[in-house]
Write an enzyme that holds these catalytic residues in place. Structure first.
Site, PDB file in Angstrom:
ATOM      1  N   PHE A 163       0.846  -1.187   0.000  1.00 44.52           N
ATOM      2  CA  PHE A 163       0.000   0.000   0.000  1.00 44.52           C
ATOM      3  C   PHE A 163       0.891   1.250   0.000  1.00 44.52           C
ATOM      4  O   PHE A 163       1.906   1.291   0.709  1.00 44.52           O
ATOM      5  CB  PHE A 163      -0.904  -0.012   1.238  1.00 44.52           C
ATOM      6  CG  PHE A 163      -1.942   1.065   1.212  1.00 44.52           C
ATOM      7  CD1 PHE A 163      -3.055   0.960   0.398  1.00 44.52           C
ATOM      8  CD2 PHE A 163      -1.800   2.200   1.986  1.00 44.52           C
ATOM      9  CE1 PHE A 163      -4.015   1.957   0.360  1.00 44.52           C
ATOM     10  CE2 PHE A 163      -2.756   3.210   1.955  1.00 44.52           C
ATOM     11  CZ  PHE A 163      -3.863   3.093   1.137  1.00 44.52           C
TER      12      PHE A 163
ATOM     13  N   ASP B 138       1.657  -5.043   8.187  1.00 42.78           N
ATOM     14  CA  ASP B 138       0.490  -4.166   8.136  1.00 42.78           C
ATOM     15  C   ASP B 138      -0.734  -5.081   8.022  1.00 42.78           C
ATOM     16  O   ASP B 138      -0.895  -5.805   7.030  1.00 42.78           O
ATOM     17  CB  ASP B 138       0.612  -3.238   6.911  1.00 42.78           C
ATOM     18  CG  ASP B 138      -0.568  -2.270   6.785  1.00 42.78           C
ATOM     19  OD1 ASP B 138      -1.630  -2.540   7.368  1.00 42.78           O
ATOM     20  OD2 ASP B 138      -0.415  -1.267   6.076  1.00 42.78           O
TER      21      ASP B 138
HETATM   22  C1  LIG Z   1      -2.792  -1.640   3.768  1.00 42.53           C
HETATM   23  C2  LIG Z   1      -3.129  -0.268   4.245  1.00 42.53           C
HETATM   24  N1  LIG Z   1      -2.313   0.349   5.116  1.00 42.53           N
HETATM   25  C3  LIG Z   1      -2.590   1.580   5.580  1.00 42.53           C
HETATM   26  C4  LIG Z   1      -3.714   2.252   5.154  1.00 42.53           C
HETATM   27  C5  LIG Z   1      -4.047   3.649   5.594  1.00 42.53           C
HETATM   28  O1  LIG Z   1      -3.434   4.048   6.737  1.00 42.53           O
HETATM   29  P1  LIG Z   1      -3.914   5.370   7.473  1.00 42.53           P
HETATM   30  O2  LIG Z   1      -5.043   4.976   8.363  1.00 42.53           O
HETATM   31  O3  LIG Z   1      -2.717   5.858   8.177  1.00 42.53           O
HETATM   32  O4  LIG Z   1      -4.420   6.329   6.448  1.00 42.53           O
HETATM   33  C6  LIG Z   1      -4.591   1.655   4.268  1.00 42.53           C
HETATM   34  C7  LIG Z   1      -5.804   2.365   3.831  1.00 42.53           C
HETATM   35  O5  LIG Z   1      -6.613   1.926   3.100  1.00 42.53           O
HETATM   36  C8  LIG Z   1      -4.284   0.365   3.806  1.00 42.53           C
HETATM   37  O6  LIG Z   1      -5.089  -0.237   2.930  1.00 42.53           O
END
Ligand SMILES: Cc1ncc(COP(=O)(O)O)c(C=O)c1O
Length: 402
Positions: free
Chosen positions: A131, A203
């Site tokens: 991402f 993540d």
């Molecule tokens: C895999 C992943 N990581 C992180 C995020 C977003 O992170 P944040 O809440 O810091 O915007 C997303 C948002 O869709 C995501 O899909």
């Protein structure tokens, strides 16, 4: 894993709903009439309990008890309490997770913490398919240290294992890929990174709350993930951050705020990290958002993560089978893994006119996502979606294509 006997007529889908062990859970959410919501992987819907809880927190706790609520209503403990509620969903023990900040900010903290444990290695490895925020955070952190110290190396997903050389400090991966829903084998990738002497930061944004994750059993080092997707915490809900117990006191957060201090109200000049996961806190916790997240997580806990995964697999399998049967000949190509074990709770199809199709579906009450250049992405959230919704969504897609 249980296989669905595929419905042949709409009544068969209704029968699947009648026999669904999670059917009552849908009533716990406020869902608009006439909408089939295939975007719970982006923003989970509103739990009814959240409305009453927020009224209480705003009206009674904030409105009447004011600052006394930090102790009287346990506000100060909320980040750790919500972290402990999330812990069993991701294979963590109490005291290994805390709810705070955003996923992006938490990833920054974890990259700094993990890279600090490998001072002699200068590669932060990730995958091209990750991402964007994960990659941007990694790039920003590496730039701060300077390329002499740390370089971000991106490889295609299929090449990660071979890229795990002796220079890799940290492997940063997203468990379920946001475009295709492809799920990494978390245990195998963690083991591969450890064999190479690297740490892993996961993540879990697209898995927490939809599929069981076994961070503890896999020996994973660190993780973060979103609170507003399958955990139903509401727009911009706090994220969570996990650090394996035995690492917690060896690492520091690079954002040293007073809430991560050992004694915040001593107002000392010098930072002394709190013991354990609390050192990953930074500033004053967002109490309204944490209260909402607590309600969302409670629903996932109530349903049971294994039951949710069973239903998620049944829904995605049905969706794939119905689209491929009903929409054959319309140039759709499955972009998600066919094998359930490698699939998260979403299904994506490629189509040259994906954008127009998603817009037409939304106009027809079926809310999904478009991801450039050609992906239609459908989140099949097991906590509120019915089998008949899958049936009806595919009927509408077919009608639009026709
Ligand atoms: C895999 C992943 N990581 C992180 C995020 C977003 O992170 P944040 O809440 O810091 O915007 C997303 C948002 O869709 C995501 O899909």
């Amino acid at each position: 894993m249980r296989r669905v006997s595929l419905p042949r007529i709409r009544d068969d889908a209704l029968a699947l709903d009648a026999g669904d062990e999670l059917s009552a859970l849908r009533g716990e959410f406020l869902l608009p009439e006439g909408v089939i919501y295939l975007d719970g992987n982006s923003l989970g819907p509103l739990p009814r309990a959240t409305i009453a809880r927020l009224e209480q927190v705003i009206g009674r706790e904030w409105g009447e008890d004011l600052i006394r609520s930090w102790s009287r209503h346990g506000w100060i403990d909320l980040p750790l309490r919500v972290g402990d509620a999330i812990a069993p969903l991701i294979g963590a023990q109490p005291g290994e997770a805390v709810a705070a900040d955003s996923t992006s900010v938490n990833l920054y903290k974890l990259l700094a913490a993990s890279a600090g444990l490998r001072p002699d290695r200068r590669v932060l490895l990730s995958e091209e398919e990750n991402f964007p925020t994960d990659l941007y955070v990694a790039q920003g952190f590496a730039a701060l240290l300077g390329e002499e110290r740390l370089e971000v190396r991106l490889v295609p997903r299929a090449r990660i294992a071979e890229a795990l050389g002796a220079d890799v400090a940290v492997l940063l991966l997203t468990h379920v890929e946001f475009r295709t829903g492809e799920m990494h084998d978390l245990a195998a990738m963690t083991a591969a990174a450890h064999d190479a002497g690297a740490l892993v930061v996961w993540d879990l944004s697209h898995s927490a709350g939809a599929a069981p994750v076994d961070l503890g059993g896999s020996g994973a080092d660190m993780a973060a993930g979103c609170g507003y997707k399958y955990l139903n915490g509401g727009p911009g809900a706090p994220a969570f951050v996990y650090v394996r117990r035995d690492l917690q006191d060896q690492v520091l957060s690079p954002i040293q705020g007073w809430m991560g201090h050992d004694d915040p109200f001593a107002f000392e000049h010098d930072y002394r990290p709190a013991p354990g996961i609390a050192r990953f806190l930074c500033g004053t916790p967002p109490i309204l958002s944490l209260a909402a997240l607590e309600c969302g997580v409670a629903l996932v806990t109530q349903a049971g993560i294994l039951a949710l995964r069973r239903k998620s697999l049944a829904l995605t399998e049905l969706f794939i089978a119905r689209v491929e049967r009903e929409c054959a000949g319309f140039d759709l190509a499955l972009a998600s893994p066919r094998e359930g074990a490698r699939r998260g709770s979403q299904v994506s199809f490629r189509h040259p006119q994906a954008y127009a199709l998603v817009q037409a579906l939304i106009a027809d009450g079926v809310i999904g996502d478009f991801r450039a250049p050609d992906l239609m992405r459908f989140g099949l959230s097991p906590s509120f979606l019915r089998f008949v919704d899958v049936w009806d969504a595919v009927e509408r897609l077919k009608a639009i294509l026709s």
